[in-house]
Design a protein around this motif. Structure first.
Motif, PDB file in Angstrom:
ATOM      1  N   PHE A   1      61.102  19.197  -4.314  1.00 10.88           N
ATOM      2  CA  PHE A   1      62.224  18.961  -3.421  1.00 10.88           C
ATOM      3  C   PHE A   1      63.514  19.288  -4.174  1.00 10.88           C
ATOM      4  O   PHE A   1      63.898  18.580  -5.095  1.00 10.88           O
ATOM      5  CB  PHE A   1      62.190  17.486  -3.005  1.00 10.88           C
ATOM      6  CG  PHE A   1      63.077  17.133  -1.845  1.00 10.88           C
ATOM      7  CD1 PHE A   1      63.703  18.099  -1.071  1.00 10.88           C
ATOM      8  CD2 PHE A   1      63.274  15.800  -1.515  1.00 10.88           C
ATOM      9  CE1 PHE A   1      64.506  17.753  -0.006  1.00 10.88           C
ATOM     10  CE2 PHE A   1      64.075  15.437  -0.449  1.00 10.88           C
ATOM     11  CZ  PHE A   1      64.689  16.414   0.308  1.00 10.88           C
ATOM     12  N   ARG A   2      64.172  20.382  -3.803  1.00  8.56           N
ATOM     13  CA  ARG A   2      65.387  20.781  -4.520  1.00  8.56           C
ATOM     14  C   ARG A   2      66.485  21.199  -3.544  1.00  8.56           C
ATOM     15  O   ARG A   2      66.227  21.710  -2.454  1.00  8.56           O
ATOM     16  CB  ARG A   2      65.101  21.920  -5.505  1.00  8.56           C
ATOM     17  CG  ARG A   2      64.628  23.194  -4.871  1.00  8.56           C
ATOM     18  CD  ARG A   2      64.513  24.340  -5.874  1.00  8.56           C
ATOM     19  NE  ARG A   2      63.505  24.139  -6.875  1.00  8.56           N
ATOM     20  CZ  ARG A   2      62.205  24.340  -6.700  1.00  8.56           C
ATOM     21  NH1 ARG A   2      61.752  24.728  -5.509  1.00  8.56           N
ATOM     22  NH2 ARG A   2      61.340  24.156  -7.664  1.00  8.56           N
ATOM     23  N   HIS A   3      67.713  20.985  -3.978  1.00  8.37           N
ATOM     24  CA  HIS A   3      68.890  21.444  -3.241  1.00  8.37           C
ATOM     25  C   HIS A   3      69.910  21.869  -4.286  1.00  8.37           C
ATOM     26  O   HIS A   3      70.569  21.048  -4.909  1.00  8.37           O
ATOM     27  CB  HIS A   3      69.440  20.315  -2.355  1.00  8.37           C
ATOM     28  CG  HIS A   3      70.415  20.789  -1.327  1.00  8.37           C
ATOM     29  ND1 HIS A   3      70.713  20.055  -0.200  1.00  8.37           N
ATOM     30  CD2 HIS A   3      71.154  21.918  -1.236  1.00  8.37           C
ATOM     31  CE1 HIS A   3      71.600  20.707   0.536  1.00  8.37           C
ATOM     32  NE2 HIS A   3      71.888  21.838  -0.079  1.00  8.37           N
ATOM     33  N   TRP A   4      70.006  23.180  -4.498  1.00  9.04           N
ATOM     34  CA  TRP A   4      70.830  23.731  -5.563  1.00  9.04           C
ATOM     35  C   TRP A   4      72.010  24.506  -4.989  1.00  9.04           C
ATOM     36  O   TRP A   4      71.892  25.181  -3.959  1.00  9.04           O
ATOM     37  CB  TRP A   4      70.004  24.687  -6.447  1.00  9.04           C
ATOM     38  CG  TRP A   4      69.005  24.003  -7.328  1.00  9.04           C
ATOM     39  CD1 TRP A   4      68.602  22.699  -7.281  1.00  9.04           C
ATOM     40  CD2 TRP A   4      68.281  24.599  -8.399  1.00  9.04           C
ATOM     41  NE1 TRP A   4      67.669  22.451  -8.249  1.00  9.04           N
ATOM     42  CE2 TRP A   4      67.450  23.599  -8.950  1.00  9.04           C
ATOM     43  CE3 TRP A   4      68.249  25.885  -8.944  1.00  9.04           C
ATOM     44  CZ2 TRP A   4      66.591  23.845 -10.027  1.00  9.04           C
ATOM     45  CZ3 TRP A   4      67.395  26.137  -9.997  1.00  9.04           C
ATOM     46  CH2 TRP A   4      66.574  25.130 -10.545  1.00  9.04           C
ATOM     47  N   LEU A   5      73.129  24.414  -5.718  1.00 14.41           N
ATOM     48  CA  LEU A   5      74.342  25.150  -5.367  1.00 14.41           C
ATOM     49  C   LEU A   5      74.703  26.095  -6.507  1.00 14.41           C
ATOM     50  O   LEU A   5      74.595  25.729  -7.686  1.00 14.41           O
ATOM     51  CB  LEU A   5      75.502  24.173  -5.123  1.00 14.41           C
ATOM     52  CG  LEU A   5      76.900  24.792  -4.982  1.00 14.41           C
ATOM     53  CD1 LEU A   5      77.020  25.582  -3.686  1.00 14.41           C
ATOM     54  CD2 LEU A   5      77.971  23.708  -5.028  1.00 14.41           C
TER      55      LEU A   5
ATOM     56  N   SER B   1      66.905  11.307  -1.761  1.00 19.86           N
ATOM     57  CA  SER B   1      66.066  10.142  -2.038  1.00 19.86           C
ATOM     58  C   SER B   1      65.744   9.373  -0.762  1.00 19.86           C
ATOM     59  O   SER B   1      64.632   8.878  -0.583  1.00 19.86           O
ATOM     60  CB  SER B   1      66.768   9.212  -3.028  1.00 19.86           C
ATOM     61  OG  SER B   1      66.884   9.807  -4.301  1.00 19.86           O
ATOM     62  N   ASP B   2      66.739   9.293   0.122  1.00 20.15           N
ATOM     63  CA  ASP B   2      66.522   8.585   1.397  1.00 20.15           C
ATOM     64  C   ASP B   2      65.492   9.297   2.268  1.00 20.15           C
ATOM     65  O   ASP B   2      64.881   8.686   3.147  1.00 20.15           O
ATOM     66  CB  ASP B   2      67.850   8.456   2.152  1.00 20.15           C
ATOM     67  CG  ASP B   2      68.818   7.519   1.473  1.00 20.15           C
ATOM     68  OD1 ASP B   2      68.371   6.707   0.639  1.00 20.15           O
ATOM     69  OD2 ASP B   2      70.033   7.611   1.742  1.00 20.15           O
ATOM     70  N   SER B   3      65.325  10.619   2.038  1.00 16.56           N
ATOM     71  CA  SER B   3      64.356  11.390   2.824  1.00 16.56           C
ATOM     72  C   SER B   3      62.956  11.333   2.235  1.00 16.56           C
ATOM     73  O   SER B   3      62.009  11.794   2.860  1.00 16.56           O
ATOM     74  CB  SER B   3      64.797  12.863   2.905  1.00 16.56           C
ATOM     75  OG  SER B   3      66.081  12.980   3.486  1.00 16.56           O
ATOM     76  N   ASN B   4      62.856  10.776   1.040  1.00 19.94           N
ATOM     77  CA  ASN B   4      61.572  10.743   0.326  1.00 19.94           C
ATOM     78  C   ASN B   4      60.722   9.610   0.885  1.00 19.94           C
ATOM     79  O   ASN B   4      61.099   8.437   0.785  1.00 19.94           O
ATOM     80  CB  ASN B   4      61.824  10.529  -1.177  1.00 19.94           C
ATOM     81  CG  ASN B   4      60.636  10.973  -2.002  1.00 19.94           C
ATOM     82  OD1 ASN B   4      59.552  11.163  -1.483  1.00 19.94           O
ATOM     83  ND2 ASN B   4      60.876  11.114  -3.304  1.00 19.94           N
ATOM     84  N   PRO B   5      59.582   9.892   1.496  1.00 21.54           N
ATOM     85  CA  PRO B   5      58.780   8.832   2.109  1.00 21.54           C
ATOM     86  C   PRO B   5      58.167   7.904   1.073  1.00 21.54           C
ATOM     87  O   PRO B   5      57.967   8.267  -0.057  1.00 21.54           O
ATOM     88  CB  PRO B   5      57.690   9.617   2.862  1.00 21.54           C
ATOM     89  CG  PRO B   5      57.586  10.917   2.143  1.00 21.54           C
ATOM     90  CD  PRO B   5      58.957  11.226   1.631  1.00 21.54           C
TER      91      PRO B   5
ATOM     92  N   VAL C   1      67.541  25.505  -0.722  1.00 23.70           N
ATOM     93  CA  VAL C   1      66.893  24.251  -0.370  1.00 23.70           C
ATOM     94  C   VAL C   1      65.395  24.502  -0.224  1.00 23.70           C
ATOM     95  O   VAL C   1      64.992  25.413   0.504  1.00 23.70           O
ATOM     96  CB  VAL C   1      67.448  23.667   0.943  1.00 23.70           C
ATOM     97  CG1 VAL C   1      66.759  22.337   1.267  1.00 23.70           C
ATOM     98  CG2 VAL C   1      68.952  23.499   0.876  1.00 23.70           C
ATOM     99  N   THR C   2      64.590  23.729  -0.922  1.00 30.29           N
ATOM    100  CA  THR C   2      63.143  23.746  -0.714  1.00 30.29           C
ATOM    101  C   THR C   2      62.700  22.319  -0.394  1.00 30.29           C
ATOM    102  O   THR C   2      63.018  21.379  -1.140  1.00 30.29           O
ATOM    103  CB  THR C   2      62.380  24.273  -1.941  1.00 30.29           C
ATOM    104  OG1 THR C   2      62.631  23.427  -3.064  1.00 30.29           O
ATOM    105  CG2 THR C   2      62.803  25.691  -2.277  1.00 30.29           C
ATOM    106  N   VAL C   3      61.994  22.151   0.709  1.00 31.56           N
ATOM    107  CA  VAL C   3      61.622  20.822   1.195  1.00 31.56           C
ATOM    108  C   VAL C   3      60.104  20.732   1.330  1.00 31.56           C
ATOM    109  O   VAL C   3      59.494  21.569   2.005  1.00 31.56           O
ATOM    110  CB  VAL C   3      62.272  20.540   2.564  1.00 31.56           C
ATOM    111  CG1 VAL C   3      61.941  19.119   3.024  1.00 31.56           C
ATOM    112  CG2 VAL C   3      63.786  20.743   2.505  1.00 31.56           C
ATOM    113  N   PRO C   4      59.480  19.751   0.702  1.00 32.05           N
ATOM    114  CA  PRO C   4      58.036  19.551   0.879  1.00 32.05           C
ATOM    115  C   PRO C   4      57.684  19.346   2.352  1.00 32.05           C
ATOM    116  O   PRO C   4      58.491  18.810   3.122  1.00 32.05           O
ATOM    117  CB  PRO C   4      57.760  18.288   0.055  1.00 32.05           C
ATOM    118  CG  PRO C   4      58.853  18.249  -0.960  1.00 32.05           C
ATOM    119  CD  PRO C   4      60.059  18.807  -0.270  1.00 32.05           C
TER     120      PRO C   4
END
Length: 260
Positions: free
Chosen positions: A179-183, A256-260, A101-104
């Motif tokens: 913004f990525r979330h990989w499995l 997407s919901d977390s994207n301001p 997970v990488t979060v801006p």
């Protein structure tokens, strides 16, 4: 050899099984690579993983929810049996699912209710042992750990760990704007006959299933580690992938919901 003998020999070897699965995945909107080469971390020799695949879903700007699938295929002529359910052990790693997970910095995102939570705690039993069968010269059937199956599980674990750590290193050297979330999901795909063996009140019970989970312990770079390998039967592959695609979409919507 006659053409019929050639076809029968190829079918028994499993080559047609691999070709069939590659074609199926391509028809299900997957990018597919077959016979991907990597370096064995123990012997440093060249090895091959049967199939590496990932979906190409609708693009969302700045967001990437992705499952990377690593397949080893076995056209099994004997059943595969999973046994010995995992019991509580403080030495077992807390997180057995490999995800990145990488979060801006300008976003608030809790990854705990993501791939890891959904797959590691999905209510399915997790087994720690397996066996298949071999036929001796006297036609006696013996339960065993076939070398080919052991090799496939090791290759799955090594390649998954290699890709996981490689991407951690790559992403750590990049800025945090993406913004990525990989499995990273290792799958042993078998042709048929998968069983779970459980013991209750000193009675052994066999249950035929379509898929299950196996905890595999292995060494990587001289360090012991563990991961979960999904064991999936050919007949369940389409349903399994649809469920994973739904999970991938669910994670993307949450991002997407977390994207301001």
């Amino acid at each position: 050899m006659t053409e019929q003998e050639i076809l029968e020999a190829i079918t028994k070897s499993g080559y047609l099984f691999e070709s069939e699965i590659v074609k199926f995945l391509s028809g299900q909107n997957f990018f597919v690579e077959s016979n991907v080469v990597f370096k064995d971390p123990i012997t440093l020799k060249s090895r091959e993983i049967d199939i590496v695949a990932e979906t190409y879903n609708e693009y969302r700007e700045g967001i990437s929810s992705k499952i990377r699938y690593f397949f080893e295929l076995k056209n099994n002529s004997f059943p595969l049996v999973l046994l010995t359910e995992l019991q509580f052990n403080p030495n077992t790693p807390e997180q057995l699912i490999k995800e990145i997970v990488t979060v801006p910095t300008n976003m608030q995102y809790d990854p705990s209710d993501g791939y890891w939570e959904s797959l590691q705690y999905d209510g399915l039993p997790l087994f720690t042992q397996y066996c298949s069968f071999t036929k001796k010269n006297n036609n006696q059937i013996m339960a065993s750990h076939p070398d080919e199956l052991y090799s496939s599980l090791n290759k799955l674990c090594w390649y998954c760990e290699d890709e996981f750590l490689k991407h951690i290193d790559i992403f750590s050297n990049m800025n945090n704007k993406y913004f990525r979330h990989w499995l990273y999901l290792p799958i042993l795909l078998i042709n048929d006959d998968l069983y779970q063996l459980t013991v209750e009140n000193n009675n052994s019970n066999l249950k035929k299933v379509l898929f299950s989970k196996l905890l595999v312990n292995f060494y990587y770079d001289d360090s012991p580690t563990s991961t979960i390998v999904y064991i999936v039967t050919k007949s369940h592959l389409k349903d399994f992938l649809q469920e994973m695609n739904m999970l991938e979409l669910q994670i993307a919507n949450k991002m997407s919901d977390s994207n301001p």
